[in-house]
Design an enzyme around this catalytic site. Structure first.
Site, PDB file in Angstrom:
ATOM      1  CG  HIS A 135      -1.721   1.240   1.414  1.00  0.00           C
ATOM      2  ND1 HIS A 135      -2.803   1.548   0.622  1.00  0.00           N
ATOM      3  CD2 HIS A 135      -1.587   2.264   2.289  1.00  0.00           C
ATOM      4  CE1 HIS A 135      -3.309   2.715   1.014  1.00  0.00           C
ATOM      5  NE2 HIS A 135      -2.602   3.163   2.023  1.00  0.00           N
ATOM      6  CD  GLU A 200      -6.892   4.213   4.322  1.00  0.00           C
ATOM      7  OE1 GLU A 200      -6.734   4.149   5.559  1.00  0.00           O
ATOM      8  OE2 GLU A 200      -6.167   4.903   3.575  1.00  0.00           O
ATOM      9  CD  GLU A 202      -6.570   0.926   8.438  1.00  0.00           C
ATOM     10  OE1 GLU A 202      -6.181   0.747   9.620  1.00  0.00           O
ATOM     11  OE2 GLU A 202      -6.515   2.009   7.849  1.00  0.00           O
TER      12      GLU A 202
HETATM   13 CA    CA Z   1      -5.758   4.073   7.570  1.00  0.00          CA
END
Ligand code: CA
Length: 429
Positions: A135, A200, A202
């Site tokens: 990323h 995002e 995560e």
């Molecule tokens: Ca983040």
């Protein structure tokens, strides 16, 4: 770091809760993730949340089952690791087929579909890291084509302090944020609804035992301070971010909403899925305070991750959504233990319920990007969805769902449930 395999991981274990034996369930008896729930008819307010454990399509009320005598999740998280492991053992034994506790436990079960699932604990502080080198490299290339990775990346687990007040439980919708932006061809910035809204992918690590201010946590003890792992979506306003992020990092582009899944899968449950932590050849070895033999041997965790997108048009047509990317947590550049050791090396005190975000978890291949910023090349390459629509950024009505699971030959597959959130239009006033 004590990764213990015991009889709670036995793949042959069956539960008297029938739905937990379904091969497709995320919550077999080998998993036992923790969360908080309340039922209809209860009052509102934090005091009403009860601690539950997911088993099949049910949730077990831990206090009603007489496993613990409190409804305070943060208190449970602070327990010594061996005591927490004892709770897991008691749950596993009580939920096993043929358990003498079946009647007591059965009276403490609720269908998950009939309860409200909240945030798993009270989150005090929130730190977001940047642990995917894939990323960081892809985003870096968009900003600095000749020099994508900054020189500190392979030495320092990069992070920033986020905001806990806007972390919402899975299922909640949020308004498209407004903010200040400035396109390169504009002379002056303007304020308005975000036009480059992103998600995002995560994982959130939730802190268990606190450390005393001024006393760092060493690598060997680091995982004793982590309760477990949950799916986490750090919604991001890329146009606001691009204009505000220098010199102090992201601010309003990140703190309008982050979505946390209801279930925390404990590190104990993840014990069978540990894998070696490795670095590509030629990369620097971590400094001594970020290194340990145990971390090298099994510091990483093999967790498959998926992002699903369901547009408003898909929802209206009864379409479940498209899986738009996949990646694996084992590809992260820093491990859970390293994040804890680094966060506290200066003496910073972590507290039970603090949330450490992994940062966007992208894989090495372009289609494994954990955000639209990567999948659409910063908005330059819209990608097609299965119903004929296309996306560069999120549109109003879009629902993003994160999913995750861990599997390995010889063990029962365990899942993380779902982390879901929907974008609402910006306020018009
Ligand atoms: Ca983040």
């Amino acid at each position: 770091m004590s990764i213990v395999l015991d009889d709670t991981h036995d793949p042959a274990l069956q539960s008297w809760v029938e739905s937990a034996n379904d091969p497709g369930t995320d919550f077999p008896i080998q998993n036992l993730p923790f969360g908080r729930f309340r039922t209809e008819g209860q009052g509102f307010g934090d005091g009403d949340w009860r601690i539950g454990v997911a088993i099949g399509d049910q949730v077990l009320d831990l206090r009603a089952a007489r496993v613990i005598d409190s409804s305070d999740m943060n208190r449970l998280m602070r327990l010594l690791p061996e005591v927490r492991r004892g709770v897991r053992q008691a749950l596993s034994e009580g939920l096993r087929a043929g358990s003498p506790q079946q009647a007591t436990f059965k009276a403490a079960l609720h269908a998950q579909s009939q309860v409200e699932l909240g945030l798993p604990c009270q989150i005090g502080d929130y730190t977001d890291f940047y642990t995917s080198v894939h990323h960081a490299t892809t985003i870096g290339k968009q900003l600095r084509p000749d020099n994508p990775l900054l020189p500190n990346y392979k030495w320092v687990p990069i992070g920033y302090h986020g905001r806990a007040s806007s972390i919402v439980p899975s299922g909640h919708s949020f308004r498209r944020p407004k903010g200040q932006t400035k396109a390169p061809d504009q002379e002056a910035p303007s304020v308005g609804p975000c036009r480059r809204l992103d998600y995002e992918l995560e994982l959130a690590m939730l802190v268990a035992r606190p450390n005393v201010l001024g006393e760092p946590i060493a690598m060997l003890e680091a995982e004793d301070h982590v309760f477990g792992v949950s799916l986490f979506n750090d919604w991001s306003a890329r146009d606001i971010q691009a204009w505000e992020y220098q010199p102090l990092g992201p601010f309003l582009s990140k703190n309008f909403a982050s979505t946390l899944a209801p279930w925390v899968v404990t590190l104990d449950a993840l014990a069978p899925f540990r894998v070696p932590f490795t670095r590509p050849e030629g990369d620097p070895e971590p400094l001594a305070y970020l290194d340990s033999p145990a971390n090298r041997a099994q510091g990483a965790i093999n967790i498959e991750l998926e992002v699903w997108l369901q547009t408003a048009q898909m929802r209206a047509a009864g379409h479940a959504g498209d899986r738009i990317s996949r990646s694996n947590y084992r590809d992260a550049y820093w491990t859970v233990a390293q994040l804890v050791a680094h966060h506290t090396v200066n003496g910073c005190n972590l507290r039970a319920g603090d949330l450490l975000g992994s940062g966007t978890l992208s894989g090495p291949r372009p289609e494994q990007g954990g955000s639209l910023m990567e999948l659409s090349a910063g908005g330059k390459r819209p990608f097609a969805l299965s119903n004929g629509e296309a996306r560069s950024w999120l549109e109003d009505g879009d629902t993003v769902m994160l999913r995750g699971y861990a599997q390995r030959e010889g063990f029962r597959r365990i899942g993380f449930g779902e982390c879901r959130g929907t974008v609402l239009p910006a306020l018009t006033v």
